[in-house]
Scaffold this motif. Structure first.
Motif, PDB file in Angstrom:
ATOM      1  N   UNK A 178       0.834  -1.204   0.000  1.00 39.74           N
ATOM      2  CA  UNK A 178       0.000   0.000   0.000  1.00 39.74           C
ATOM      3  C   UNK A 178       0.864   1.247   0.000  1.00 39.74           C
ATOM      4  N   UNK A 179       1.922   1.226   0.803  1.00 44.77           N
ATOM      5  CA  UNK A 179       2.824   2.374   0.830  1.00 44.77           C
ATOM      6  C   UNK A 179       3.534   2.530  -0.513  1.00 44.77           C
ATOM      7  N   UNK A 180       3.927   1.401  -1.109  1.00 48.71           N
ATOM      8  CA  UNK A 180       4.587   1.460  -2.420  1.00 48.71           C
ATOM      9  C   UNK A 180       3.656   2.051  -3.473  1.00 48.71           C
ATOM     10  N   UNK A 181       2.364   1.760  -3.343  1.00 54.74           N
ATOM     11  CA  UNK A 181       1.397   2.289  -4.302  1.00 54.74           C
ATOM     12  C   UNK A 181       1.271   3.804  -4.209  1.00 54.74           C
ATOM     13  N   UNK A 182       1.654   4.361  -3.063  1.00 54.72           N
ATOM     14  CA  UNK A 182       1.523   5.810  -2.865  1.00 54.72           C
ATOM     15  C   UNK A 182       2.764   6.574  -3.285  1.00 54.72           C
ATOM     16  N   UNK A 183       3.870   5.860  -3.526  1.00 55.74           N
ATOM     17  CA  UNK A 183       5.108   6.539  -3.906  1.00 55.74           C
ATOM     18  C   UNK A 183       5.035   6.930  -5.374  1.00 55.74           C
ATOM     19  N   UNK A 184       5.203   8.191  -5.655  1.00 48.78           N
ATOM     20  CA  UNK A 184       5.148   8.680  -7.026  1.00 48.78           C
ATOM     21  C   UNK A 184       6.468   8.412  -7.744  1.00 48.78           C
ATOM     22  N   UNK A 185       6.351   8.082  -9.002  1.00 49.15           N
ATOM     23  CA  UNK A 185       7.554   7.857  -9.802  1.00 49.15           C
ATOM     24  C   UNK A 185       8.329   9.167  -9.963  1.00 49.15           C
ATOM     25  N   UNK A 186       9.649   9.049  -9.955  1.00 49.21           N
ATOM     26  CA  UNK A 186      10.555  10.186 -10.138  1.00 49.21           C
ATOM     27  C   UNK A 186      10.405  11.222  -9.029  1.00 49.21           C
ATOM     28  N   UNK A 187       9.890  10.807  -7.879  1.00 55.11           N
ATOM     29  CA  UNK A 187       9.754  11.738  -6.757  1.00 55.11           C
ATOM     30  C   UNK A 187      10.711  11.323  -5.654  1.00 55.11           C
ATOM     31  N   UNK A 188      11.364  12.311  -5.059  1.00 51.78           N
ATOM     32  CA  UNK A 188      12.299  12.036  -3.968  1.00 51.78           C
ATOM     33  C   UNK A 188      11.660  12.253  -2.596  1.00 51.78           C
ATOM     34  N   UNK A 189      10.397  12.643  -2.574  1.00 53.60           N
ATOM     35  CA  UNK A 189       9.692  12.917  -1.323  1.00 53.60           C
ATOM     36  C   UNK A 189       8.827  11.719  -0.971  1.00 53.60           C
ATOM     37  N   UNK A 190       9.049  11.173   0.210  1.00 52.72           N
ATOM     38  CA  UNK A 190       8.251  10.035   0.657  1.00 52.72           C
ATOM     39  C   UNK A 190       6.895  10.514   1.153  1.00 52.72           C
ATOM     40  N   UNK A 191       5.816   9.823   0.763  1.00 46.68           N
ATOM     41  CA  UNK A 191       4.477  10.261   1.188  1.00 46.68           C
ATOM     42  C   UNK A 191       4.191   9.893   2.638  1.00 46.68           C
ATOM     43  N   UNK A 192       3.198  10.552   3.180  1.00 52.02           N
ATOM     44  CA  UNK A 192       2.729  10.204   4.524  1.00 52.02           C
ATOM     45  C   UNK A 192       2.028   8.858   4.465  1.00 52.02           C
ATOM     46  N   UNK A 193       2.173   8.081   5.550  1.00 52.89           N
ATOM     47  CA  UNK A 193       1.510   6.783   5.609  1.00 52.89           C
ATOM     48  C   UNK A 193       0.258   6.838   6.479  1.00 52.89           C
ATOM     49  N   UNK A 194      -0.204   8.046   6.756  1.00 54.87           N
ATOM     50  CA  UNK A 194      -1.450   8.192   7.501  1.00 54.87           C
ATOM     51  C   UNK A 194      -2.633   7.803   6.625  1.00 54.87           C
ATOM     52  N   UNK A 195      -3.586   7.101   7.212  1.00 53.74           N
ATOM     53  CA  UNK A 195      -4.761   6.670   6.469  1.00 53.74           C
ATOM     54  C   UNK A 195      -5.511   7.868   5.901  1.00 53.74           C
ATOM     55  N   UNK A 196      -5.607   8.939   6.661  1.00 56.75           N
ATOM     56  CA  UNK A 196      -6.318  10.130   6.198  1.00 56.75           C
ATOM     57  C   UNK A 196      -5.645  10.734   4.972  1.00 56.75           C
ATOM     58  N   UNK A 197      -4.309  10.729   4.945  1.00 57.93           N
ATOM     59  CA  UNK A 197      -3.608  11.260   3.769  1.00 57.93           C
ATOM     60  C   UNK A 197      -3.809  10.344   2.562  1.00 57.93           C
ATOM     61  N   UNK A 198      -3.684   9.039   2.767  1.00 59.93           N
ATOM     62  CA  UNK A 198      -3.860   8.111   1.656  1.00 59.93           C
ATOM     63  C   UNK A 198      -5.262   8.214   1.063  1.00 59.93           C
TER      64      UNK A 198
END
Length: 491
Positions: A178-198
């Motif tokens: 699920x976390x991998x699905x939220x990582x954008x390609x070519x982005x160096x910023x890791x997304x939040x893993x909060x359910x509300x953000x996802x």
């Protein structure tokens, strides 16, 4: 006002106090006070959620919406009743030499830690923290299952830890995907893993990765929730654990794992905008209901019978959510609450019977137990009538709500299958309980002090069940409707 942090911290503090305390009464009182406080905080949380929709604390590390608040209330009530029952239960076990004082201390330390872990599951915003909290509940509960240190209890604990660990490992893979699905390609910023953000970026998640993640999570958390065919640990653990632990496992622990699964279901539905996760929940729910019936019919052990009954009820909850009608989802949440009030009473009664007759074999108990434990048998009879779905108890209303919603939404075939499974389980449990009421009389241990043991805890749960069966407060109804909208994806 801070609400969420104390709900998690107070039971944990009671468990740590148990490490330092030497008196069993002090430990039992600490448990009772802690769960009384969490119940009061849970009621306050209901009002806050109704007023604000979402309550957050510690920079959104803790987050509670209507679904979380509903679960906090159920965990608090069941934990309080189990603590109320545990004092006299272990007093009898100590007098019979079945357990040592150190083992009793272990119970009063681990039980609030077990509850604290469940509170963290339903209040954590971060999906990784939620997984960690479920792992903590598994570790504490497996030690409780093995508390009596018998060969059978050790075997049950071993099976629980092996299957539970495997399930949680699969759930961890699903969480990582699920976390991998939220990582954008070519982005160096890791997304939040909060359910509300996802949830806010759900449409942007990788669809194939989310599908894979949900399959892993379904099998993983479904194992912890006792869904078939991953349920094989459930009857062993429930039958071998101390009775208060069995009540907590059946009453709320299974539903806490189901809550974690529902969080991923909501996210998956929001991402895919399809029936993918709903169909899987429906299939596993119906499978659990249908599989429970033959095992109910062949059981000879009372607590194993109650465990397979829990499998059927969890299956109904999943089926109601899988139908995805507002009415069926509301009925599933309602069923979750009524079942949490009903099943502990049955386990408390089974615990009294076991301590009185030194057996859980239904053919050996016989009707003589009714004269020795009249109040216990009255409570058990009322709870059994509720569990099989007889009116005027709330489980009848919740089951009819799910069926009515299914037929009204055009899912006649699924609803007919649910009805058939409910009727078969009704007949099976009714048949099995007559073995206690109508079997050959046996001589029970004549202990007059056992007549009223556990009655306050059983009376509390039955009183709440009867009250909310005939009168559902507007506050609870609104919270469950809000929770149903969250699950159903209503805006």
């Amino acid at each position: 006002m801070t609400l969420l942090v104390p709900i998690v911290i107070v039971p944990a503090a009671a468990g740590l106090l148990g490490l330092a305390a030497r008196s069993r009464r002090v430990m039992a009182a600490a448990n009772l006070i802690a769960f009384g406080v969490t119940l009061a905080l849970g009621v306050e949380l209901l009002w806050e959620v109704l007023a604000r929709q979402v309550v957050t604390e510690c920079h959104e590390f803790f987050r509670a919406d209507a679904l979380s608040a509903w679960m906090v209330l159920l965990i608090s009530i069941v934990s309080l009743s189990c603590s109320l029952y545990a004092g006299r239960y272990f007093r009898r076990d100590l007098s019979d030499g079945l357990v040592s004082p150190s083992r009793v201390k272990e119970f009063f330390v681990l039980t609030p830690l077990f509850a604290s872990g469940m509170f963290l599951v339903v209040l954590a915003n971060n999906l990784g923290v939620m997984w960690f909290a479920l792992e903590a509940t598994a570790l504490s509960s497996v030690l409780l299952v093995a508390l009596y240190n018998r060969n059978t209890s050790l075997e049950a604990a071993w099976k629980y830890v092996i299957l539970g660990s495997l399930g949680l490992a699969l759930a961890l893979f699903g969480t990582i995907f699920t976390y991998a699905a939220a990582i954008e390609k070519h982005s160096t910023i890791l997304p939040s893993f909060n359910w509300s953000h996802l949830m806010s970026v759900a449409r942007q998640l990788d669809h194939r990765m989310i599908k894979l993640a949900f399959v892993f999570v379904l099998v993983g958390y479904g194992t912890k929730a006792g869904l078939a065919p991953m349920h094989t640990w459930l009857p062993d653990a429930h039958s071998e654990a101390p009775t208060p632990t069995s009540a907590m496992l059946s009453g709320v622990s299974l539903k806490v794992a189901l809550y974690a699964l529902l969080r991923f279901h909501i996210l998956t539905t929001q991402c895919l905008d399809s029936s993918f996760s709903r169909t899987l929940l429906l299939v596993f729910g119906l499978g659990s209901m249908c599989l429970a019936v033959p095992f109910i019919l062949v059981q000879t052990n009372l607590k194993r019978l109650l465990a397979y009954s829990s499998l059927e009820h969890v299956g109904l909850i999943c089926a109601g959510i899988g139908m995805n009608s507002p009415i069926t989802i509301f009925g599933a949440l309602l069923h979750m609450g009524y079942h949490a009030l009903t099943k502990p009473v049955l386990f408390f009664a089974a615990g009294n019977i076991h301590q009185h007759c030194h057996t859980l074999q239904m053919r050996l108990i016989g009707p003589g137990i009714a004269s020795m434990l009249p109040l216990t048998m009255v409570c058990m009879g009322l709870a059994a009538a509720a569990a099989i779905g007889l009116p005027p108890f709330g489980l009848f209303f919740s089951e009819m709500t799910v069926l009515n919603g299914g037929f009204a939404s055009g899912q006649g075939a699924v609803s007919a299958l649910v009805l058939a499974a409910l009727l078969a389980a009704f007949c099976g449990i009714l048949y099995q309980l007559t073995r206690i009421l109508l079997g050959a009389p046996k001589i029970a241990r004549n202990n007059q002090t056992a007549r009223f043991d556990g009655v306050p805890a059983m009376g509390l749960m039955l009183g709440l069940l009867l009250l909310f069966s005939v009168w559902l407060p507007t506050t609870l109804s609104k919270v469950m409707h809000q929770a149903a909208n969250i699950i159903g994806g209503a805006k």
